[in-house]
Design a protein around this motif. Structure first.
Motif, mmCIF file in Angstrom:
data_model
loop_
_atom_site.group_PDB
_atom_site.id
_atom_site.type_symbol
_atom_site.label_atom_id
_atom_site.label_comp_id
_atom_site.label_asym_id
_atom_site.label_seq_id
_atom_site.Cartn_x
_atom_site.Cartn_y
_atom_site.Cartn_z
ATOM 1 N N TYR A 53 0.577 8.433 -9.240
ATOM 2 C CA TYR A 53 1.954 8.007 -9.454
ATOM 3 C C TYR A 53 1.999 6.560 -9.942
ATOM 4 N N LYS A 54 3.092 6.245 -10.624
ATOM 5 C CA LYS A 54 3.414 4.854 -10.946
ATOM 6 C C LYS A 54 4.639 4.475 -10.135
ATOM 7 N N MET A 55 4.477 3.480 -9.275
ATOM 8 C CA MET A 55 5.585 3.018 -8.452
ATOM 9 C C MET A 55 6.136 1.725 -9.030
ATOM 10 N N THR A 56 7.445 1.695 -9.238
ATOM 11 C CA THR A 56 8.118 0.478 -9.664
ATOM 12 C C THR A 56 8.881 -0.068 -8.468
ATOM 13 N N TYR A 57 8.672 -1.333 -8.170
ATOM 14 C CA TYR A 57 9.269 -1.925 -6.980
ATOM 15 C C TYR A 57 9.734 -3.348 -7.299
ATOM 16 N N LYS A 58 10.552 -3.899 -6.429
ATOM 17 C CA LYS A 58 11.039 -5.260 -6.627
ATOM 18 C C LYS A 58 10.151 -6.255 -5.900
ATOM 19 N N SER A 59 9.811 -7.344 -6.598
ATOM 20 C CA SER A 59 9.055 -8.426 -5.987
ATOM 21 C C SER A 59 9.613 -9.752 -6.463
ATOM 22 N N GLU A 60 10.127 -10.510 -5.548
ATOM 23 C CA GLU A 60 10.670 -11.834 -5.863
ATOM 24 C C GLU A 60 11.666 -11.780 -7.014
ATOM 25 N N GLY A 61 12.492 -10.738 -7.031
ATOM 26 C CA GLY A 61 13.539 -10.612 -8.030
ATOM 27 C C GLY A 61 13.138 -9.945 -9.326
ATOM 28 N N GLU A 62 11.865 -9.593 -9.474
ATOM 29 C CA GLU A 62 11.379 -8.946 -10.697
ATOM 30 C C GLU A 62 10.907 -7.529 -10.385
ATOM 31 N N LEU A 142 2.368 -12.388 -2.407
ATOM 32 C CA LEU A 142 3.710 -11.884 -2.114
ATOM 33 C C LEU A 142 3.958 -10.563 -2.839
ATOM 34 N N ASP A 143 3.548 -10.490 -4.113
ATOM 35 C CA ASP A 143 3.709 -9.245 -4.866
ATOM 36 C C ASP A 143 3.003 -8.097 -4.161
ATOM 37 N N THR A 144 1.794 -8.357 -3.705
ATOM 38 C CA THR A 144 1.002 -7.329 -3.034
ATOM 39 C C THR A 144 1.658 -6.887 -1.731
ATOM 40 N N SER A 145 2.143 -7.847 -0.955
ATOM 41 C CA SER A 145 2.800 -7.518 0.305
ATOM 42 C C SER A 145 4.053 -6.679 0.071
ATOM 43 N N HIS A 146 4.829 -7.023 -0.954
ATOM 44 C CA HIS A 146 6.015 -6.237 -1.283
ATOM 45 C C HIS A 146 5.638 -4.816 -1.698
ATOM 46 N N ALA A 147 4.532 -4.692 -2.426
ATOM 47 C CA ALA A 147 4.088 -3.363 -2.860
ATOM 48 C C ALA A 147 3.723 -2.494 -1.664
ATOM 49 N N ILE A 148 3.048 -3.068 -0.679
ATOM 50 C CA ILE A 148 2.694 -2.312 0.523
ATOM 51 C C ILE A 148 3.950 -1.839 1.242
ATOM 52 N N ASP A 149 4.893 -2.751 1.428
ATOM 53 C CA ASP A 149 6.135 -2.398 2.122
ATOM 54 C C ASP A 149 6.901 -1.317 1.367
ATOM 55 N N ALA A 150 6.957 -1.457 0.031
ATOM 56 C CA ALA A 150 7.685 -0.488 -0.784
ATOM 57 C C ALA A 150 7.064 0.897 -0.663
ATOM 58 N N LEU A 151 5.727 0.962 -0.737
ATOM 59 C CA LEU A 151 5.051 2.251 -0.658
ATOM 60 C C LEU A 151 5.250 2.893 0.714
ATOM 61 N N MET A 152 5.065 2.122 1.773
ATOM 62 C CA MET A 152 5.222 2.680 3.116
ATOM 63 C C MET A 152 6.639 3.208 3.331
ATOM 64 N N ALA A 153 7.619 2.457 2.858
ATOM 65 C CA ALA A 153 9.012 2.878 3.025
ATOM 66 C C ALA A 153 9.300 4.146 2.235
ATOM 67 N N TYR A 154 8.774 4.218 1.022
ATOM 68 C CA TYR A 154 9.008 5.406 0.199
ATOM 69 C C TYR A 154 8.388 6.646 0.836
ATOM 70 N N LEU A 155 7.150 6.517 1.291
ATOM 71 C CA LEU A 155 6.471 7.664 1.896
ATOM 72 C C LEU A 155 7.187 8.132 3.148
ATOM 73 N N GLU A 156 7.613 7.206 3.963
ATOM 74 C CA GLU A 156 8.283 7.554 5.205
ATOM 75 C C GLU A 156 9.587 8.305 4.943
ATOM 76 N N LYS A 157 10.279 7.941 3.901
ATOM 77 C CA LYS A 157 11.588 8.524 3.620
ATOM 78 C C LYS A 157 11.523 9.794 2.780
ATOM 79 N N ASN A 158 10.522 9.892 1.891
ATOM 80 C CA ASN A 158 10.559 10.940 0.874
ATOM 81 C C ASN A 158 9.372 11.894 0.853
ATOM 82 N N GLU A 159 8.317 11.618 1.592
ATOM 83 C CA GLU A 159 7.063 12.331 1.358
ATOM 84 C C GLU A 159 6.533 13.071 2.573
ATOM 85 N N LYS A 160 5.695 14.068 2.304
ATOM 86 C CA LYS A 160 4.946 14.759 3.351
ATOM 87 C C LYS A 160 3.635 14.029 3.631
ATOM 88 N N ARG A 161 3.264 13.087 2.760
ATOM 89 C CA ARG A 161 2.109 12.226 2.965
ATOM 90 C C ARG A 161 2.608 10.902 3.532
#
Length: 311
Positions: A53-62, A142-161
């Motif tokens: 997958y390609k995940m697009t997420y927000k980091s520091e406004g970008e 900071l970008d990396t930390s935001h990516a981790i948070d974004a992925l964990m939140a997405y999986l928890e809400k939308n995924e069986k993984r």
């Protein structure tokens, strides 16, 4: 859990091959966790037990991009975080597509994805399809930390993984520094393997001032981005790594023939970290170049043996 050869990221120096195409675009409206989209893609050559997958997420406004692989089966899995190299200081550059022949795209999954793990390869702002301009060490962290948070939140809400909540980190060059700094700000980092790591403005900047014959252009880059070296400045501290805040197992592997990241400041950083964290290992590889491109078998053996001993 074992790390395989695929977990060795040759990010700064390895020429990656890419054959991918997006299949669909799924927009995710989740402003709280700043996930913008989670797009299914195909990466030719990826392990057939995985989906990409390609995940697009927000980091520091970008809007930034990260590439993700998930096991096809449902369940909870650890996260394997792989961090690429790049510029050690902020620069007014955007959408840097490659460095030294390395393409910042989805092909990175071929060298990071591993069966039985969730793999995450974030692109810092300014690289590949990520927006914004190239940040320094702190911004990339900071970008990396935001990516981790974004992925964990997405999986928890939308995924069986789902994520098991542990993040195993491997970074090369700048990515090695990002991994080490990440361990100073996140409690879910389980370990850090840093290959040819950039260890921050302090001690690298003053060491280069004392050894200008070893400089390959970093001094001018630091000067342009941060001005004269001053260890008391807030910016200097932000662009450095506080060894007192790292309490997870750390493996640092460095080549003594590395022209990009000299081994002396890396060893100095390790000595300081070892005083604070006894579970820290340093391996200096004779004749090893940057990212240990010429010592891959040795690097794999060291990493595998260390990881098996730790976990």
């Amino acid at each position: 859990m074992k790390r395989t050869n695929a977990l060795i990221p040759l990010i700064l120096c390895l020429i990656l091959t890419s054959c991918s195409a997006e299949k669909e675009n799924t927009v995710v409206k989740d402003n709280t966790n700043e996930v913008v989209a989670f797009d299914s893609i195909q990466v030719e050559g990826l392990n057939p037990t995985l989906e990409s997958y390609k995940m697009t997420y927000k980091s520091e406004g970008e809007e930034a991009v990260a590439y993700v692989s998930l096991p096809k089966k449902s369940g909870s899995f650890n996260i394997n975080l792989v961090l690429h190299g790049g510029f050690p200081a902020s620069k007014d550059l955007s959408h840097v597509s490659d460095i030294m022949g390395v393409s910042f795209d989805e092909s990175m999954l071929l060298y990071s994805a591993s069966p039985g793990l969730i793999s995450l390869v974030p692109l810092y702002r300014g690289y590949g399809e990520s927006g914004g301009t190239v940040p320094g060490l702190n911004g990339a962290t900071l970008d990396t930390s935001h990516a981790i948070d974004a992925l964990m939140a997405y999986l928890e809400k939308n995924e069986k993984r789902k994520s098991m909540g542990k993040v195993f980190v491997m970074g090369t060059s700048l990515g090695g520094g990002v991994g080490l700094k990440l361990a100073t700000i996140r409690d879910d980092v389980a370990d850090v393997v840093a290959v040819s790591p950039y260890v921050g403005l302090d001690p690298v900047y003053p060491w280069l001032l004392e050894n200008p014959d070893k400089d390959i252009g970093f001094l001018e880059m630091f000067q342009d981005a941060y001005g004269d070296y001053d260890k008391s400045l807030k910016q200097t501290k932000e662009e450095s790594i506080d060894v007192k805040k790292i309490n997870v197992p750390v493996l640092i592997v460095q080549g003594d023939a590395d022209r990009h990241i000299d081994w002396h400041p890396v060893k100095s950083f390790y000595d300081g970290l070892k005083k604070e964290n006894d579970n820290t290992t340093f391996e200096l590889i004779p004749d090893g170049d940057h990212a240990l491109m010429n010592k891959q078998e040795e690097l794999i053996k060291i990493n595998s043996a260390w990881f098996d001993e730790q976990f």
